[in-house]
Design a protein around this motif. Structure first.
Motif, mmCIF file in Angstrom:
data_model
loop_
_atom_site.group_PDB
_atom_site.id
_atom_site.type_symbol
_atom_site.label_atom_id
_atom_site.label_comp_id
_atom_site.label_asym_id
_atom_site.label_seq_id
_atom_site.Cartn_x
_atom_site.Cartn_y
_atom_site.Cartn_z
ATOM 1 N N LEU A 1 4.836 5.547 0.642
ATOM 2 C CA LEU A 1 3.419 5.465 0.278
ATOM 3 C C LEU A 1 2.880 4.056 0.481
ATOM 4 O O LEU A 1 1.749 3.868 0.959
ATOM 5 N N PHE A 2 3.673 3.046 0.130
ATOM 6 C CA PHE A 2 3.232 1.668 0.319
ATOM 7 C C PHE A 2 2.988 1.371 1.795
ATOM 8 O O PHE A 2 1.946 0.816 2.171
ATOM 9 N N ILE A 3 3.934 1.735 2.650
ATOM 10 C CA ILE A 3 3.787 1.478 4.078
ATOM 11 C C ILE A 3 2.568 2.211 4.624
ATOM 12 O O ILE A 3 1.806 1.658 5.430
ATOM 13 N N TRP A 4 2.379 3.445 4.169
ATOM 14 C CA TRP A 4 1.266 4.252 4.661
ATOM 15 C C TRP A 4 -0.080 3.669 4.234
ATOM 16 O O TRP A 4 -0.956 3.418 5.062
ATOM 17 N N PHE A 5 -0.252 3.411 2.935
ATOM 18 C CA PHE A 5 -1.545 2.963 2.430
ATOM 19 C C PHE A 5 -1.832 1.495 2.747
ATOM 20 O O PHE A 5 -2.998 1.104 2.860
ATOM 21 N N SER A 6 -0.804 0.669 2.883
ATOM 22 C CA SER A 6 -1.052 -0.754 3.173
ATOM 23 C C SER A 6 -1.709 -0.949 4.528
ATOM 24 O O SER A 6 -2.368 -1.960 4.755
ATOM 25 N N GLY A 7 -1.536 0.008 5.430
ATOM 26 C CA GLY A 7 -2.170 -0.093 6.744
ATOM 27 C C GLY A 7 -3.550 0.521 6.801
ATOM 28 O O GLY A 7 -4.185 0.508 7.859
ATOM 29 N N ARG A 8 -4.036 1.045 5.660
ATOM 30 C CA ARG A 8 -5.310 1.748 5.654
ATOM 31 C C ARG A 8 -6.255 1.292 4.552
ATOM 32 O O ARG A 8 -7.333 1.872 4.394
ATOM 33 N N THR A 9 -5.890 0.284 3.816
ATOM 34 C CA THR A 9 -6.700 -0.152 2.680
ATOM 35 C C THR A 9 -7.216 -1.567 2.881
ATOM 36 O O THR A 9 -6.426 -2.506 3.032
ATOM 37 N N ALA A 10 -8.520 -1.713 2.908
ATOM 38 C CA ALA A 10 -9.183 -3.026 3.000
ATOM 39 C C ALA A 10 -8.550 -3.899 4.084
ATOM 40 O O ALA A 10 -8.232 -5.066 3.852
ATOM 41 N N THR A 11 -8.398 -3.332 5.277
ATOM 42 C CA THR A 11 -7.735 -4.055 6.361
ATOM 43 C C THR A 11 -8.541 -5.247 6.854
ATOM 44 O O THR A 11 -7.995 -6.123 7.527
ATOM 45 N N GLN A 12 -9.846 -5.292 6.550
ATOM 46 C CA GLN A 12 -10.672 -6.411 6.996
ATOM 47 C C GLN A 12 -10.502 -7.648 6.125
ATOM 48 O O GLN A 12 -10.928 -8.742 6.487
ATOM 49 N N VAL A 13 -9.848 -7.480 4.961
ATOM 50 C CA VAL A 13 -9.589 -8.613 4.067
ATOM 51 C C VAL A 13 -8.433 -9.436 4.626
ATOM 52 O O VAL A 13 -7.498 -8.891 5.224
ATOM 53 N N ALA A 14 -8.484 -10.743 4.445
ATOM 54 C CA ALA A 14 -7.426 -11.631 4.941
ATOM 55 C C ALA A 14 -6.073 -11.191 4.398
ATOM 56 O O ALA A 14 -5.955 -10.845 3.214
ATOM 57 N N PRO A 15 -5.012 -11.176 5.255
ATOM 58 C CA PRO A 15 -3.686 -10.701 4.831
ATOM 59 C C PRO A 15 -3.166 -11.369 3.561
ATOM 60 O O PRO A 15 -2.585 -10.698 2.697
ATOM 61 N N ILE A 16 -3.345 -12.677 3.435
ATOM 62 C CA ILE A 16 -2.836 -13.379 2.266
ATOM 63 C C ILE A 16 -3.530 -12.890 0.999
ATOM 64 O O ILE A 16 -2.914 -12.714 -0.053
ATOM 65 N N ARG B 1 -5.040 -9.863 0.661
ATOM 66 C CA ARG B 1 -4.618 -8.478 0.455
ATOM 67 C C ARG B 1 -3.284 -8.445 -0.289
ATOM 68 O O ARG B 1 -3.107 -7.684 -1.246
ATOM 69 N N SER B 2 -2.356 -9.274 0.165
ATOM 70 C CA SER B 2 -1.037 -9.304 -0.462
ATOM 71 C C SER B 2 -1.114 -9.743 -1.913
ATOM 72 O O SER B 2 -0.423 -9.194 -2.780
ATOM 73 N N ALA B 3 -1.960 -10.748 -2.189
ATOM 74 C CA ALA B 3 -2.079 -11.255 -3.555
ATOM 75 C C ALA B 3 -2.621 -10.185 -4.496
ATOM 76 O O ALA B 3 -2.119 -10.015 -5.624
ATOM 77 N N PHE B 4 -3.624 -9.445 -4.060
ATOM 78 C CA PHE B 4 -4.180 -8.395 -4.912
ATOM 79 C C PHE B 4 -3.197 -7.232 -5.076
ATOM 80 O O PHE B 4 -3.068 -6.659 -6.162
ATOM 81 N N MET B 5 -2.500 -6.867 -3.990
ATOM 82 C CA MET B 5 -1.515 -5.791 -4.101
ATOM 83 C C MET B 5 -0.405 -6.164 -5.076
ATOM 84 O O MET B 5 0.028 -5.356 -5.900
ATOM 85 N N LEU B 6 0.063 -7.399 -4.979
ATOM 86 C CA LEU B 6 1.133 -7.829 -5.868
ATOM 87 C C LEU B 6 0.644 -7.943 -7.313
ATOM 88 O O LEU B 6 1.412 -7.727 -8.256
ATOM 89 N N THR B 7 -0.638 -8.256 -7.486
ATOM 90 C CA THR B 7 -1.199 -8.287 -8.837
ATOM 91 C C THR B 7 -1.135 -6.906 -9.470
ATOM 92 O O THR B 7 -0.789 -6.757 -10.650
ATOM 93 N N GLY B 8 -1.459 -5.872 -8.684
ATOM 94 C CA GLY B 8 -1.342 -4.501 -9.185
ATOM 95 C C GLY B 8 0.084 -4.153 -9.546
ATOM 96 O O GLY B 8 0.345 -3.519 -10.576
ATOM 97 N N SER B 9 1.021 -4.568 -8.695
ATOM 98 C CA SER B 9 2.441 -4.338 -8.958
ATOM 99 C C SER B 9 2.866 -5.049 -10.237
ATOM 100 O O SER B 9 3.568 -4.473 -11.085
#
Length: 305
Positions: free
Chosen positions: A173-188, A190-198
């Motif tokens: 699910l992570f691999i699938w959704f990480s390529g389809r969620t807010a892709t226009q946001v800067a990678p760094i 995106r990663s910070a917000f994803m890890l905050t959720g984790s």
């Protein structure tokens, strides 16, 4: 090609974790301490990197780096919970079943990810991905060390079985959704917000008792930092940048590089015995990883020729 290398780098980083976790558990640490410290240090490092990017960028760049809406931030944090669940499920599974069987269960994400893509796009996977999956399944079973062992040598429990399969589902699910969620946001970012959720999810499940029970003074600080760097900082950055460019299906296949990395680390760092069948499985897995790209390049040359 650069995006493929990013996915491989992220997968190999994940492959190092089993060695670190095994040593952390051997030193007497609890799964909650290990997962919690990994999440805490990881989110601190990533947001520090975001601050460095903003400070060192040109005047027009900070807005781009932090250009994320509230809705996008919430979506990214929701995606990030899948990485937190993967860590919790997989580390917990290791308490009930052997590492070789746990890695087999985790690596069911290879076909689960392909199924996700096929269902979402309503079409069967291409021949290259199907051939690759056949090699991956064979290689994964061989490299895990499970094939050829007596049934009595593998510790099984329903708890471990369910937890291991859940880790595979959440990883896919992570691999699938990480390529389809807010892709226009800067990678760094995106990663910070994803890890905050984790991080928030893990803190709810495992309150940070390690901050006051003395575990950090024992050995948790070192293991937590290593796990944060190779488990929650490098891989999300690689996936956030690479997956949107190559797609979830190919990213799922390339992510199988985690298994040969884990096997080689167990041999080199832990001095564990690795059989000829396991080395054969590593080679077959690498072949399965490389096959789609080789076929793609061959077709490209044919069309251009």
């Amino acid at each position: 090609m650069k995006s493929s290398f990013l996915i491989l780098a992220g997968a190999c980083s994940y492959g190092l974790l089993s060695t670190f976790v095994k040593n952390a558990f051997a030193s007497g640490l609890h799964v909650g301490d290990v997962v919690g410290s990994q999440a805490l240090f990881g989110v601190m490092i990533l947001w520090l990197l975001v601050a460095v990017f903003v400070k060192s960028a040109k005047p027009s760049e900070p807005r781009r780096t932090l250009n994320v809406s509230v809705r996008q931030a919430i979506k990214l944090m929701a995606v990030g919970t899948t990485t937190g669940m993967t860590s919790m499920f997989y580390y917990a599974a290791l308490q009930y079943i052997s590492a070789s069987f746990a890695i087999i269960l985790l690596f069911q994400f290879t076909w689960i990810g392909i199924v996700f893509e096929a269902v979402a796009e309503r079409k069967l996977p291409g021949k290259a991905k199907l051939y690759s999956l056949v090699l991956l399944v064979a290689g994964i079973l061989m490299a895990s060390g499970y094939v050829g062992r007596g049934h009595g040598s593998v510790s099984l429990s329903w708890n471990g079985l369910v937890l291991g399969l859940l880790s595979a589902i959440t990883y896919a699910l992570f691999i699938w959704f990480s390529g389809r969620t807010a892709t226009q946001v800067a990678p760094i970012t995106r990663s910070a917000f994803m890890l905050t959720g984790s991080f928030l999810l893990i803190m709810l499940v495992f309150p940070p008792h390690f901050l006051i029970n003395g575990a950090l003074q024992h050995s948790l600080l070192a293991w937590g930092l290593l796990l944060a760097l190779f488990g929650t900082v490098i891989p999300p950055l690689c996936y956030a940048s690479g997956v949107p460019r190559i797609g979830g299906g190919l990213a799922t296949i390339l992510s199988a590089a985690e298994l040969p990395t884990a096997v080689m680390m167990s041999y080199l760092a832990l001095n564990e015995s690795v059989t000829a069948m396991q080395w054969g499985g590593v080679i077959i897995t690498i072949a399965g990883i490389a096959l789609p790209e080789m076929i793609k390049r061959g077709w490209t040359r044919t069309e251009n020729g």
